[in-house]
Design a protein around this motif. Structure first.
Motif, PDB file in Angstrom:
ATOM      1  N   ARG A 271       0.831  -1.203   0.000  1.00 55.51           N
ATOM      2  CA  ARG A 271       0.000   0.000   0.000  1.00 55.51           C
ATOM      3  C   ARG A 271       0.866   1.252   0.000  1.00 55.51           C
ATOM      4  N   SER A 272       1.927   1.238   0.813  1.00 54.43           N
ATOM      5  CA  SER A 272       2.831   2.388   0.844  1.00 54.43           C
ATOM      6  C   SER A 272       3.528   2.585  -0.490  1.00 54.43           C
ATOM      7  N   ILE A 273       3.918   1.490  -1.121  1.00 52.79           N
ATOM      8  CA  ILE A 273       4.595   1.576  -2.416  1.00 52.79           C
ATOM      9  C   ILE A 273       3.665   2.195  -3.461  1.00 52.79           C
ATOM     10  N   LEU A 274       2.406   1.755  -3.475  1.00 55.27           N
ATOM     11  CA  LEU A 274       1.454   2.279  -4.451  1.00 55.27           C
ATOM     12  C   LEU A 274       1.197   3.760  -4.216  1.00 55.27           C
ATOM     13  N   ARG A 275       1.081   4.138  -2.970  1.00 59.19           N
ATOM     14  CA  ARG A 275       0.808   5.544  -2.673  1.00 59.19           C
ATOM     15  C   ARG A 275       2.033   6.405  -2.986  1.00 59.19           C
ATOM     16  N   TYR A 276       3.209   5.844  -2.767  1.00 56.56           N
ATOM     17  CA  TYR A 276       4.417   6.580  -3.122  1.00 56.56           C
ATOM     18  C   TYR A 276       4.518   6.743  -4.643  1.00 56.56           C
ATOM     19  N   ARG A 277       4.149   5.696  -5.381  1.00 56.21           N
ATOM     20  CA  ARG A 277       4.157   5.788  -6.841  1.00 56.21           C
ATOM     21  C   ARG A 277       3.208   6.881  -7.320  1.00 56.21           C
ATOM     22  N   ASP A 278       2.037   6.962  -6.712  1.00 61.86           N
ATOM     23  CA  ASP A 278       1.084   8.007  -7.082  1.00 61.86           C
ATOM     24  C   ASP A 278       1.636   9.392  -6.761  1.00 61.86           C
ATOM     25  N   TYR A 279       2.271   9.481  -5.619  1.00 63.14           N
ATOM     26  CA  TYR A 279       2.854  10.766  -5.228  1.00 63.14           C
ATOM     27  C   TYR A 279       3.936  11.194  -6.221  1.00 63.14           C
ATOM     28  N   VAL A 280       4.843  10.282  -6.561  1.00 64.87           N
ATOM     29  CA  VAL A 280       5.931  10.609  -7.476  1.00 64.87           C
ATOM     30  C   VAL A 280       5.380  10.982  -8.852  1.00 64.87           C
ATOM     31  N   SER A 281       4.340  10.270  -9.286  1.00 64.89           N
ATOM     32  CA  SER A 281       3.748  10.556 -10.601  1.00 64.89           C
ATOM     33  C   SER A 281       3.130  11.938 -10.663  1.00 64.89           C
ATOM     34  N   SER A 282       2.746  12.476  -9.508  1.00 65.70           N
ATOM     35  CA  SER A 282       2.114  13.797  -9.481  1.00 65.70           C
ATOM     36  C   SER A 282       3.116  14.937  -9.515  1.00 65.70           C
ATOM     37  N   LEU A 283       4.401  14.623  -9.361  1.00 64.59           N
ATOM     38  CA  LEU A 283       5.413  15.680  -9.329  1.00 64.59           C
ATOM     39  C   LEU A 283       5.685  16.212 -10.735  1.00 64.59           C
ATOM     40  N   PRO A 284       5.854  17.523 -10.882  1.00 65.45           N
ATOM     41  CA  PRO A 284       6.152  18.080 -12.215  1.00 65.45           C
ATOM     42  C   PRO A 284       7.517  17.636 -12.731  1.00 65.45           C
ATOM     43  N   ASP A 285       8.476  17.419 -11.824  1.00 62.98           N
ATOM     44  CA  ASP A 285       9.815  16.953 -12.216  1.00 62.98           C
ATOM     45  C   ASP A 285      10.053  15.557 -11.660  1.00 62.98           C
ATOM     46  N   ARG A 286       9.093  14.672 -11.916  1.00 63.41           N
ATOM     47  CA  ARG A 286       9.166  13.321 -11.345  1.00 63.41           C
ATOM     48  C   ARG A 286      10.410  12.585 -11.852  1.00 63.41           C
ATOM     49  N   PRO A 287      10.954  11.693 -11.029  1.00 61.42           N
ATOM     50  CA  PRO A 287      12.163  10.954 -11.401  1.00 61.42           C
ATOM     51  C   PRO A 287      11.947  10.102 -12.643  1.00 61.42           C
ATOM     52  N   ILE A 288      12.984  10.014 -13.466  1.00 64.00           N
ATOM     53  CA  ILE A 288      12.932   9.168 -14.650  1.00 64.00           C
ATOM     54  C   ILE A 288      13.108   7.704 -14.265  1.00 64.00           C
ATOM     55  N   VAL A 289      13.885   7.465 -13.206  1.00 67.13           N
ATOM     56  CA  VAL A 289      14.162   6.096 -12.778  1.00 67.13           C
ATOM     57  C   VAL A 289      12.860   5.384 -12.416  1.00 67.13           C
ATOM     58  N   LEU A 290      12.761   4.122 -12.783  1.00 71.53           N
ATOM     59  CA  LEU A 290      11.552   3.350 -12.513  1.00 71.53           C
ATOM     60  C   LEU A 290      11.567   2.810 -11.099  1.00 71.53           C
ATOM     61  N   LEU A 291      10.421   2.889 -10.441  1.00 67.59           N
ATOM     62  CA  LEU A 291      10.307   2.415  -9.069  1.00 67.59           C
ATOM     63  C   LEU A 291      10.642   0.931  -8.976  1.00 67.59           C
ATOM     64  N   ARG A 292      10.237   0.149  -9.976  1.00 67.71           N
ATOM     65  CA  ARG A 292      10.512  -1.287  -9.928  1.00 67.71           C
ATOM     66  C   ARG A 292      12.009  -1.572 -10.001  1.00 67.71           C
ATOM     67  N   ASP A 293      12.758  -0.719 -10.729  1.00 71.14           N
ATOM     68  CA  ASP A 293      14.206  -0.918 -10.810  1.00 71.14           C
ATOM     69  C   ASP A 293      14.861  -0.663  -9.454  1.00 71.14           C
ATOM     70  N   VAL A 294      14.393   0.363  -8.753  1.00 74.55           N
ATOM     71  CA  VAL A 294      14.934   0.661  -7.428  1.00 74.55           C
ATOM     72  C   VAL A 294      14.633  -0.484  -6.472  1.00 74.55           C
ATOM     73  N   LEU A 295      13.392  -0.975  -6.486  1.00 72.22           N
ATOM     74  CA  LEU A 295      13.033  -2.089  -5.611  1.00 72.22           C
ATOM     75  C   LEU A 295      13.831  -3.341  -5.948  1.00 72.22           C
ATOM     76  N   HIS A 296      14.103  -3.546  -7.223  1.00 70.09           N
ATOM     77  CA  HIS A 296      14.895  -4.712  -7.626  1.00 70.09           C
ATOM     78  C   HIS A 296      16.299  -4.627  -7.042  1.00 70.09           C
TER      79      HIS A 296
END
Length: 417
Positions: A350-375
């Motif tokens: 749940r925290s991961i999904l909410r963090y993904r939503d938060y990052v997606s809402s940023l105007p300068d959101r990171p290019i790096v993929l969340l799944r790559d970081v978790l991997h």
């Protein structure tokens, strides 16, 4: 003399503890001609395991061995030079290397024996560049294959070099950098296949190779290596190690004390076990005592292992993440690990999904993929999967992260408003 403290260096011989099953498994692979990718989380003792394996192989007299450290290498040419310099003790390789040096410098053949290791590197580097490193490297591998005995070539920190080739100093993966990494890995793969009967490669590193290759879509290059996972000590082995260390230094660590030390760490990473013993030993020395109590364990853990001096030993966990992920990916990893540390060591789905939503809402959101970081976090031993997400593998790393970074990225609602 008994078992001695390992300090921060690799160990072998009498200082090498346990891992007999792992040594036997690797010996079998060497005898079968298998190329191996040694994987493990940080401080598990990969270098010590490989060094001890090579020492035993040399003792048996059936194989020659070469150990190469690529931590300081930044280019494919650097890697070729390091392999050539480390191969100096192999007669066939050194014979070819001497001709290389005389062709690229003013050193006479009869003076080459006087050169130190660093001087050899300098002279070799003068003769290799972006245009000829593959030909020079092919010659090095051919000379190793011509050795009287089969050669075990152990390459440490290959993932660090591949990561640098892919991302440079600014951590940006460009098509040109991906091409350079692809060329280097293709060259290494080709030589590993061409000389399989004469050269066995063992590749290892302080970061995982597979996640780096997956980010660049170059995973096929790892197919020539059979993965070998080096696991933590189980609790009983760690307890036995602590007992032997206590005997060697003339102090008393009752079994309940040793067991508490292991359960405080939760994951018995060999370096952490030895580090805990070292700090407990110093604590007893300052107190003028020879016997440790359960209270001593608690005090040393909180004041020494998690104290300012103890945290220096753990900062490499952060540095390696930044090295692999770059500033942007490291920021994401920092958020995820801090959230886990602030939530009893658990990073929920749940925290991961909410963090993904938060990052997606940023105007300068990171290019790096969340799944790559978790991997990366999972592969390199920071987190392990749970039914509802992830949790810290090591109790020590979890407690240290909590002490260092006290606030997670929640509450999300305030960010999303």
């Amino acid at each position: 003399m008994g078992l001695r403290k390992a300090g921060g260096n690799w160990v072998d011989g009498d200082s090498f503890f346990d891992r007999d099953a792992e040594i036997e498994a690797l010996l079998e692979r060497v005898e079968d001609g298998t190329h191996t990718l040694l994987t493990a989380q940080r401080r598990m003792g990969k270098t010590s395991l490989v060094r001890e394996l090579l020492r035993r192989l040399e003792g048996r007299g059936e194989f020659a061995s070469v150990f190469v450290d690529l931590e300081d290498a930044t280019t494919a040419a650097d890697a070729v030079v390091e392999i050539a310099a480390a191969s100096r003790r192999i007669r066939s390789a050194w014979s070819r290397t001497k001709h290389w040096i005389t062709q690229s410098s003013d050193v006479a053949m009869d003076r080459i024996q006087e050169l130190g290791v660093n001087e050899v590197r300098v002279k070799l580097r003068a003769g290799v560049d972006a245009g000829n490193w593959r030909a020079r490297g092919d010659a090095v591998f051919t000379s190793l294959a011509e050795s009287e005995k089969p050669v075990v070539l152990a390459i440490d920190e290959l993932p660090i070099l591949v990561n640098r080739l892919l991302k440079g100093h600014d951590y940006l993966m460009t098509p040109e950098r991906r091409r350079d990494a692809d060329l280097f890995l293709s060259w290494l793969r080709r030589n590993a296949q061409a000389h399989r009967g004469r050269i066995r490669m063992i590749v290892s590193g302080s970061v995982g190779l597979e996640p780096i290759l997956e980010q660049a879509e170059l995973s096929a290059h790892a197919n020539i290596f059979a993965p070998f996972d080096l696991m933590p000590w189980d609790e009983e082995i760690a307890i036995r190690c602590l007992g032997e260390l206590a005997d060697s230094y003339g102090i008393q660590l009752p079994e309940d004390v040793r067991r508490k030390m292991c359960r405080q760490l939760r994951c018995c990473v060999p370096h952490h076990v030895q580090q805990f013993f070292d700090k407990l030993h110093e604590h007893l020395r300052r107190a003028g005592r020879l016997s440790a109590s359960l209270d001593d364990v608690s005090r040393v853990y909180s004041e020494e292992m998690l104290g300012v001096r103890g945290q220096v030993y753990l900062e490499h966990y952060q540095r390696r993440l930044r090295l692999v992920l770059g500033d942007e990916g490291y920021g994401v990893a920092l958020d995820l690990l801090t959230e886990a540390a602030s939530s009893d060591g658990v990073l929920t789905n749940r925290s991961i999904l909410r963090y993904r939503d938060y990052v997606s809402s940023l105007p300068d959101r990171p290019i790096v993929l969340l799944r790559d970081v978790l991997h990366v976090l999972e592969h390199d031993g920071y987190l392990t999967r749970k039914d509802d997400g992830y949790r810290f593998v090591s109790g020590l790393v979890e407690d240290w992260w909590r002490a260092r970074h006290s606030h997670g990225f929640v509450p999300f609602d305030s960010r999303l408003q």
